[in-house]
Design a protein around this motif. Structure first.
Motif, mmCIF file in Angstrom:
data_model
loop_
_atom_site.group_PDB
_atom_site.id
_atom_site.type_symbol
_atom_site.label_atom_id
_atom_site.label_comp_id
_atom_site.label_asym_id
_atom_site.label_seq_id
_atom_site.Cartn_x
_atom_site.Cartn_y
_atom_site.Cartn_z
ATOM 1 N N GLY A 28 -10.731 0.927 -5.746
ATOM 2 C CA GLY A 28 -11.714 -0.559 -5.140
ATOM 3 C C GLY A 28 -11.144 -1.231 -4.385
ATOM 4 O O GLY A 28 -11.205 -0.712 -2.897
ATOM 5 N N ILE A 29 -11.874 -2.476 -4.046
ATOM 6 C CA ILE A 29 -11.623 -2.951 -2.844
ATOM 7 C C ILE A 29 -9.854 -3.410 -2.361
ATOM 8 O O ILE A 29 -9.422 -4.010 -1.749
ATOM 9 N N ALA A 30 -9.153 -3.028 -3.327
ATOM 10 C CA ALA A 30 -8.070 -3.137 -3.239
ATOM 11 C C ALA A 30 -7.060 -1.846 -2.402
ATOM 12 O O ALA A 30 -6.159 -1.890 -1.950
ATOM 13 N N LEU A 31 -7.681 -0.764 -2.942
ATOM 14 C CA LEU A 31 -7.500 0.134 -1.816
ATOM 15 C C LEU A 31 -7.712 0.495 -0.415
ATOM 16 O O LEU A 31 -6.394 0.533 0.610
ATOM 17 N N HIS A 32 -8.370 -0.401 -0.590
ATOM 18 C CA HIS A 32 -9.090 -0.281 0.633
ATOM 19 C C HIS A 32 -8.246 -1.777 1.824
ATOM 20 O O HIS A 32 -7.981 -1.579 2.782
ATOM 21 N N ALA A 33 -7.919 -2.886 0.939
ATOM 22 C CA ALA A 33 -7.205 -3.570 1.669
ATOM 23 C C ALA A 33 -5.877 -3.135 1.176
ATOM 24 O O ALA A 33 -5.439 -3.861 3.036
ATOM 25 N N PHE A 50 -1.901 -1.668 5.844
ATOM 26 C CA PHE A 50 -0.772 -0.815 6.147
ATOM 27 C C PHE A 50 -0.651 0.004 7.332
ATOM 28 O O PHE A 50 0.293 -0.010 7.601
ATOM 29 N N GLY A 51 -1.906 -0.435 7.341
ATOM 30 C CA GLY A 51 -2.576 0.926 8.930
ATOM 31 C C GLY A 51 -1.832 -0.173 9.714
ATOM 32 O O GLY A 51 -0.986 0.471 10.598
ATOM 33 N N LEU A 71 2.029 0.131 10.223
ATOM 34 C CA LEU A 71 2.501 0.957 10.981
ATOM 35 C C LEU A 71 1.876 0.309 12.818
ATOM 36 O O LEU A 71 2.255 0.687 13.436
ATOM 37 N N MET A 72 0.187 0.049 12.813
ATOM 38 C CA MET A 72 0.532 0.272 13.973
ATOM 39 C C MET A 72 1.209 -0.904 15.068
ATOM 40 O O MET A 72 1.001 -1.333 16.718
ATOM 41 N N MET A 89 -4.755 5.778 8.310
ATOM 42 C CA MET A 89 -4.822 5.128 7.251
ATOM 43 C C MET A 89 -5.436 3.929 7.151
ATOM 44 O O MET A 89 -6.020 3.451 6.301
ATOM 45 N N GLY A 90 -5.729 3.472 8.375
ATOM 46 C CA GLY A 90 -6.886 2.219 8.661
ATOM 47 C C GLY A 90 -8.196 2.836 8.859
ATOM 48 O O GLY A 90 -9.264 2.100 8.307
#
Length: 222
Positions: A45-50, A55-56, A60-61, A97-98
């Motif tokens: 849910g929202i945790a995966l999105h966050a 991280f992306g 990384l960016m 990822m973003g």
């Protein structure tokens, strides 16, 4: 006179190195804290999105944008070719990822954009990131396309787009801390702290790209 100029340059380099260390600490703090919070609540849910967007974009960016920065001690000894390769890999992974994180949230919301500032900035980041990744591909192919488009102009456009994408992403991150339920349980004071750290990280990460843009605009003007 020459010695004074050399001393001022040395002080500036030391200041940039110190600010880069501070920036790395900010990046690590935000990335580790958000990752821990999302993993603790379960990556769904929202945790995966966050987690994906943090991280992306935040890790990384940000690291990809600082690859060519002279004050970055992590890539200081890299050759130009190694910096370019590292930048491309980090940018592709971070951008991927973003974009995935934004897309997951769009699917959850049936592709309707919420009226919140975070949602609107997040969607803007999603669009800008896709355009930025495309401009990055063109920048890599700049030499082979030099007859139809100036490589300098092409790379300048890419830096502008990447810069804009990162700033909008960090602003979306800033508002996300107060508008995403998984972070509210941490307490208002800590949320304010993580917001301040995110803004500091955004400003310090942008030093390198801003210097790069200055030199590129100067070259175009000449």
């Amino acid at each position: 006179m020459a010695m004074t100029q050399a001393n001022s340059t040395s002080v500036l380099q030391q200041l940039e190195a110190a600010l880069n260390v501070l920036n790395q600490l900010c990046i690590g703090f935000v990335t580790i804290w958000v990752s821990w919070t999302c993993l603790r609540t379960g990556l769904q849910g929202i945790a995966l999105h966050a987690w994906l967007v943090t991280f992306g974009f935040c890790f990384l960016m940000a690291e990809a944008m600082m690859c060519f920065y002279d004050g970055n001690w992590l890539t200081l000894r890299y050759t130009r070719k190694q910096k370019t390769a590292t930048h491309v890999v980090l940018q592709l992974l971070g951008g991927g990822m973003g974009v995935a994180g934004c897309l997951i949230q769009l699917i959850r919301d049936d592709f309707t954009i919420s009226v919140t500032v975070h949602a609107r900035l997040g969607f803007a980041t999603f669009v800008l990131c896709l355009i930025s990744l495309l401009s990055g591909l063109l920048a890599v192919l700049a030499r082979s396309m030099s007859r139809c488009w100036s490589p300098l102009l092409n790379k300048t456009v890419h830096v502008v787009l990447s810069f804009g994408t990162f700033v909008v992403a960090m602003l979306a991150q800033y508002y996300g801390y107060t508008q995403a339920g998984i972070f509210k349980s941490q307490g208002q004071d800590f949320v304010i702290l993580i917001q301040v750290v995110t803004l500091v990280m955004m400003i310090l990460t942008c030093i390198g790209p801003m210097k790069s843009l200055y030199y590129k605009f100067e070259s175009i003007a000449n």
